[in-house]
Design an enzyme around this catalytic site. Structure first.
Site, PDB file in Angstrom:
ATOM      1  N   SER A  29      50.857  51.165  37.320  1.00  0.00           N
ATOM      2  CA  SER A  29      51.562  52.008  36.359  1.00  0.00           C
ATOM      3  C   SER A  29      51.173  51.676  34.918  1.00  0.00           C
ATOM      4  O   SER A  29      50.663  50.587  34.626  1.00  0.00           O
ATOM      5  CB  SER A  29      53.070  51.838  36.523  1.00  0.00           C
ATOM      6  OG  SER A  29      53.481  50.561  36.076  1.00  0.00           O
ATOM      7  N   THR A  32      53.304  48.640  33.556  1.00  0.00           N
ATOM      8  CA  THR A  32      52.824  47.343  34.031  1.00  0.00           C
ATOM      9  C   THR A  32      51.459  47.026  33.439  1.00  0.00           C
ATOM     10  O   THR A  32      51.163  45.869  33.108  1.00  0.00           O
ATOM     11  CB  THR A  32      52.752  47.321  35.566  1.00  0.00           C
ATOM     12  OG1 THR A  32      54.033  47.675  36.098  1.00  0.00           O
ATOM     13  CG2 THR A  32      52.366  45.947  36.076  1.00  0.00           C
ATOM     14  N   GLY A  33      50.626  48.039  33.282  1.00  0.00           N
ATOM     15  CA  GLY A  33      49.312  47.827  32.678  1.00  0.00           C
ATOM     16  C   GLY A  33      49.415  47.292  31.261  1.00  0.00           C
ATOM     17  O   GLY A  33      48.642  46.412  30.847  1.00  0.00           O
ATOM     18  N   GLU A  50      43.211  50.460  35.255  1.00  0.00           N
ATOM     19  CA  GLU A  50      43.133  51.798  35.851  1.00  0.00           C
ATOM     20  C   GLU A  50      44.567  52.203  36.143  1.00  0.00           C
ATOM     21  O   GLU A  50      45.173  51.747  37.107  1.00  0.00           O
ATOM     22  CB  GLU A  50      42.275  51.761  37.120  1.00  0.00           C
ATOM     23  CG  GLU A  50      41.832  53.135  37.572  1.00  0.00           C
ATOM     24  CD  GLU A  50      42.690  53.694  38.689  1.00  0.00           C
ATOM     25  OE1 GLU A  50      43.639  54.441  38.353  1.00  0.00           O
ATOM     26  OE2 GLU A  50      42.435  53.392  39.851  1.00  0.00           O
ATOM     27  N   CYS A  85      46.056  58.449  41.995  1.00  0.00           N
ATOM     28  CA  CYS A  85      46.094  58.482  40.537  1.00  0.00           C
ATOM     29  C   CYS A  85      45.255  59.628  39.967  1.00  0.00           C
ATOM     30  O   CYS A  85      45.484  60.071  38.851  1.00  0.00           O
ATOM     31  CB  CYS A  85      45.621  57.147  39.971  1.00  0.00           C
ATOM     32  SG  CYS A  85      44.043  56.595  40.643  1.00  0.00           S
TER      33      CYS A  85
END
Length: 279
Positions: A29, A32-33, A50, A85
């Protein structure tokens, strides 16, 4: 290879903070990234991200409708229950062929079999878990009352987290189903008049992972693939990432590239300058 199946705070954060880790690659997500990038910055180590996507698919009036419909099914990853994604979850179709496109897409989806994923006859299985199942259902339930929508195919008489492919027609551009990554079998279809309008709508997103354009006009194809704001752009196809082709996003879909020699050299190695004097 060590595999840890647990939560980010208990495994991911200690792993990134560990002194032996000099590079981080993360898929997940946006929230979180950003946390991964924050942790990596405390050690000044590179990270490849990514993240999410809300990929647009532009279908021009001169496109082959049947081919584009198959491309929409493949691009939306319906056989993965839309859990991808790169899912083409925003589909923009030019007005002269919009109704035909929607009708053919519905007809094609109605033929797909939802059922036990262990059977060869099954096209669409279940969502990954109850949490994701409930999340997708909440998005569907939160739709605007005036928005036209279609549920395609038939649900099986089986226990499990099964959902039908859902098509929303011309939902409000600022609604959650248009702006946010759902990660389920939900696609939004829009009609448009002019090509420039379609490009503006396609690029109106915080995400920039993948995109596609469908046309028989080479000049239009070259122009659209150049101007679509995404890291992975295709014309007249919606295939999955191929080995050797750089893959990654722009904007909030991430940073860095993977799956290619270019990605390996740029994100997994570092340049060193060496001068030797033997005199």
């Amino acid at each position: 290879v060590s595999t840890q199946s647990t939560w980010g705070p208990t495994a991911g954060e200690p792993l990134i903070r560990h002194k032996s880790i000099r590079k981080v690659a993360f898929t997940g997500s946006v929230a979180t990234g950003k946390r991964v990038m924050e942790l990596a910055s405390t050690k000044l180590i590179p990270c490849t991200l990514e993240l999410g996507g809300k990929s647009p698919m532009l279908v021009l009036a001169d496109a082959e409708v049947g081919k584009a419909v198959e491309g929409a099914i493949a691009g939306m990853r319906f056989t993965r229950q839309g859990q991808s994604c790169t899912a083409a979850s925003r589909i923009y179709v030019q007005e002269p062929i919009f109704e035909k496109f929607v009708a053919e897409l519905r007809k094609r989806l109605d033929l797909m079999v939802i059922g036990d994923p262990n059977l060869e006859s099954t096209d669409i299985g279940t969502l990954i878990n109850k949490r994701q199942f409930e999340k997708v259902k909440q998005y569907i339930a939160a739709r605007q009352p005036t928005t036209t929508w279609h549920a395609c195919a038939q649900l099986p008489a089986l226990p499990g987290y099964f959902l039908q492919p859902i098509l929303f027609l011309n939902p409000p551009a600022d609604s959650a189903i248009v702006r946010e990554e759902i990660f389920g079998p939900v696609a939004c279809l829009f009609s448009f008049k002019e090509y420039e309008e379609a490009l503006t709508l396609a690029n109106d997103s915080e995400y920039g992972l993948a995109a596609s354009v469908w046309t028989t006009n080479l000049a239009t194809a070259l122009d659209a693939t150049k101007r679509l704001q995404a890291g992975f752009v295709q014309c007249n196809q919606n295939i999955v990432v191929q080995p050797g082709l750089s893959f990654g996003g722009i904007k909030e879909s991430g940073m860095g590239r993977e799956a290619s020699l270019e990605g390996m050299l740029e994100t997994y190695t570092q340049k060193k300058t060496i001068l030797i004097n033997m005199k």
